[in-house]
Write a protein that holds these residues in place. Structure first.
Motif, mmCIF file in Angstrom:
data_model
loop_
_atom_site.group_PDB
_atom_site.id
_atom_site.type_symbol
_atom_site.label_atom_id
_atom_site.label_comp_id
_atom_site.label_asym_id
_atom_site.label_seq_id
_atom_site.Cartn_x
_atom_site.Cartn_y
_atom_site.Cartn_z
ATOM 1 N N VAL A 29 0.843 -1.208 0.000
ATOM 2 C CA VAL A 29 0.000 0.000 0.000
ATOM 3 C C VAL A 29 0.874 1.253 0.000
ATOM 4 N N ASN A 30 1.951 1.250 0.764
ATOM 5 C CA ASN A 30 2.850 2.408 0.776
ATOM 6 C C ASN A 30 3.534 2.608 -0.576
ATOM 7 N N MET A 31 3.831 1.514 -1.273
ATOM 8 C CA MET A 31 4.388 1.623 -2.620
ATOM 9 C C MET A 31 3.382 2.304 -3.555
ATOM 10 N N LEU A 32 2.110 1.898 -3.469
ATOM 11 C CA LEU A 32 1.074 2.523 -4.294
ATOM 12 C C LEU A 32 0.924 4.008 -3.941
ATOM 13 N N LYS A 33 0.996 4.307 -2.673
ATOM 14 C CA LYS A 33 0.892 5.694 -2.209
ATOM 15 C C LYS A 33 2.000 6.553 -2.834
ATOM 16 N N ARG A 34 3.225 6.050 -2.828
ATOM 17 C CA ARG A 34 4.347 6.788 -3.427
ATOM 18 C C ARG A 34 4.178 6.904 -4.945
ATOM 19 N N HIS A 35 3.654 5.868 -5.564
ATOM 20 C CA HIS A 35 3.499 5.865 -7.020
ATOM 21 C C HIS A 35 2.428 6.855 -7.480
ATOM 22 N N TYR A 36 1.277 6.843 -6.844
ATOM 23 C CA TYR A 36 0.162 7.660 -7.312
ATOM 24 C C TYR A 36 0.244 9.117 -6.862
ATOM 25 N N ARG A 37 0.862 9.390 -5.730
ATOM 26 C CA ARG A 37 1.017 10.770 -5.225
ATOM 27 C C ARG A 37 -0.292 11.557 -5.323
ATOM 28 N N LEU A 38 -1.317 11.042 -4.716
ATOM 29 C CA LEU A 38 -2.651 11.634 -4.802
ATOM 30 C C LEU A 38 -2.809 12.797 -3.827
ATOM 31 N N PRO A 39 -3.731 13.698 -4.119
ATOM 32 C CA PRO A 39 -3.979 14.825 -3.212
ATOM 33 C C PRO A 39 -4.898 14.429 -2.045
ATOM 34 N N ILE A 40 -4.721 13.222 -1.573
ATOM 35 C CA ILE A 40 -5.461 12.741 -0.410
ATOM 36 C C ILE A 40 -4.450 12.144 0.548
ATOM 37 N N THR A 41 -4.841 12.021 1.782
ATOM 38 C CA THR A 41 -3.972 11.410 2.772
ATOM 39 C C THR A 41 -4.281 9.918 2.835
ATOM 40 N N GLN A 146 9.108 -3.740 -7.097
ATOM 41 C CA GLN A 146 8.129 -2.653 -7.184
ATOM 42 C C GLN A 146 7.897 -2.248 -8.640
ATOM 43 N N SER A 147 8.985 -2.086 -9.387
ATOM 44 C CA SER A 147 8.864 -1.725 -10.812
ATOM 45 C C SER A 147 8.097 -2.785 -11.581
ATOM 46 N N PHE A 148 8.381 -4.047 -11.281
ATOM 47 C CA PHE A 148 7.694 -5.150 -11.945
ATOM 48 C C PHE A 148 6.196 -5.120 -11.637
ATOM 49 N N LEU A 149 5.840 -4.899 -10.379
ATOM 50 C CA LEU A 149 4.430 -4.842 -9.988
ATOM 51 C C LEU A 149 3.716 -3.699 -10.700
ATOM 52 N N TYR A 174 -7.280 -5.321 -7.162
ATOM 53 C CA TYR A 174 -7.467 -4.419 -8.298
ATOM 54 C C TYR A 174 -8.545 -3.369 -8.015
ATOM 55 N N GLU A 175 -9.520 -3.686 -7.161
ATOM 56 C CA GLU A 175 -10.558 -2.710 -6.816
ATOM 57 C C GLU A 175 -9.969 -1.545 -6.026
ATOM 58 N N PHE A 176 -9.015 -1.831 -5.144
ATOM 59 C CA PHE A 176 -8.345 -0.768 -4.406
ATOM 60 C C PHE A 176 -7.550 0.120 -5.373
ATOM 61 N N ILE A 177 -6.873 -0.493 -6.328
ATOM 62 C CA ILE A 177 -6.107 0.262 -7.317
ATOM 63 C C ILE A 177 -7.036 1.109 -8.182
ATOM 64 N N GLN A 178 -8.183 0.551 -8.570
ATOM 65 C CA GLN A 178 -9.156 1.330 -9.340
ATOM 66 C C GLN A 178 -9.638 2.536 -8.537
ATOM 67 N N THR A 179 -9.822 2.374 -7.246
ATOM 68 C CA THR A 179 -10.235 3.493 -6.388
ATOM 69 C C THR A 179 -9.160 4.574 -6.382
ATOM 70 N N LEU A 180 -7.904 4.163 -6.264
ATOM 71 C CA LEU A 180 -6.806 5.147 -6.296
ATOM 72 C C LEU A 180 -6.768 5.854 -7.635
ATOM 73 N N GLU A 181 -6.902 5.102 -8.715
ATOM 74 C CA GLU A 181 -6.857 5.701 -10.049
ATOM 75 C C GLU A 181 -8.022 6.646 -10.295
ATOM 76 N N SER A 182 -9.171 6.363 -9.695
ATOM 77 C CA SER A 182 -10.319 7.264 -9.862
ATOM 78 C C SER A 182 -10.107 8.612 -9.176
ATOM 79 N N GLU A 183 -9.156 8.674 -8.250
ATOM 80 C CA GLU A 183 -8.842 9.919 -7.540
ATOM 81 C C GLU A 183 -7.902 10.828 -8.337
ATOM 82 N N ILE A 184 -7.319 10.299 -9.405
ATOM 83 C CA ILE A 184 -6.358 11.088 -10.177
ATOM 84 C C ILE A 184 -7.047 12.280 -10.837
ATOM 85 N N GLY A 185 -8.261 12.068 -11.289
ATOM 86 C CA GLY A 185 -9.121 13.097 -11.817
ATOM 87 C C GLY A 185 -8.505 14.051 -12.714
#
Length: 185
Positions: A29-41, A146-149, A174-185
């Motif tokens: 989850v922390n890897m995804l957090k660093r990757h997406y850099r979303l404007p949410i906490t 991480q890069s491979f994932l 994948y549902e969690f990832i879709q939620t993160l991607e939907s925040e990119i807006g």
């Protein structure tokens, strides 16, 4: 004459609170957090098998999250313990379960896997699936892993979507990832 000070009104804050079974889930989850850099906490907490509504409320209070904040709760857990699954399904928030373990999700990044298995076996399958996983250790992801994932995330999502969740084997990560991607807006 004294100047009057007015309390500033606080904007509601968007927060994703992610309870993780262990360090392996938290690391991902922390890897995804660093990757997406979303404007949410995105706050993670390892809670193990002790997860319950009181613990969730206590952590919300510790973080100072109140009813005005826009808070989404996720539970990222392995689904190899039935009593945990039933407990999570009755709690507020969204369960992100990998059956038997999160390593199944990692495995789907390199190959399709559809037979019943146990946690110890899935790690062996993962290690044999691709050279990047030969040095895999629970709770840690190397930069190469991480890069491979991240590079194979869409393919893993397609494979996971075809599985019979929450049966063994399956994952809805994948549902969690879709939620993160939907925040990119």
């Amino acid at each position: 004459m004294r100047e009057r000070r007015f309390k500033k009104t606080r904007k509601p804050h968007r927060v994703f609170l992610v309870f993780c079974e262990g360090e392996t889930e938290e690391e991902y989850v922390n890897m995804l957090k660093r990757h997406y850099r979303l404007p949410i906490t995105i706050k993670t907490k390892v809670s193990g098998n002790a997860i319950n509504p009181r613990l969730v409320n206590q952590y919300l209070k510790e973080l100072g999250i109140d009813k005005e904040d826009d808070c989404s709760i996720f539970y990222v857990y392995d689904a190899d313990i039935d009593c945990i699954i039933s407990r999570l399904m009755n709690m507020p928030g969204r369960s992100i379960l990998s059956n038997p373990s999160i390593e199944l999700w990692y495995l789907l990044h390199s190959r399709d896997f559809r037979r019943y298995t146990q946690s110890c076996s899935i790690i062996k399958e993962l290690s044999a699936s691709h050279p990047v996983w030969r040095s895999y250790a629970k709770g840690r992801l190397s930069k190469d892993q991480q890069s491979f994932l991240l590079a194979n995330q869409q393919e893993a999502s397609r494979k996971a979507d075809r599985m019979n969740w929450p049966g063994n084997p399956s994952t809805n990560m994948y549902e969690f990832i879709q939620t993160l991607e939907s925040e990119i807006g």
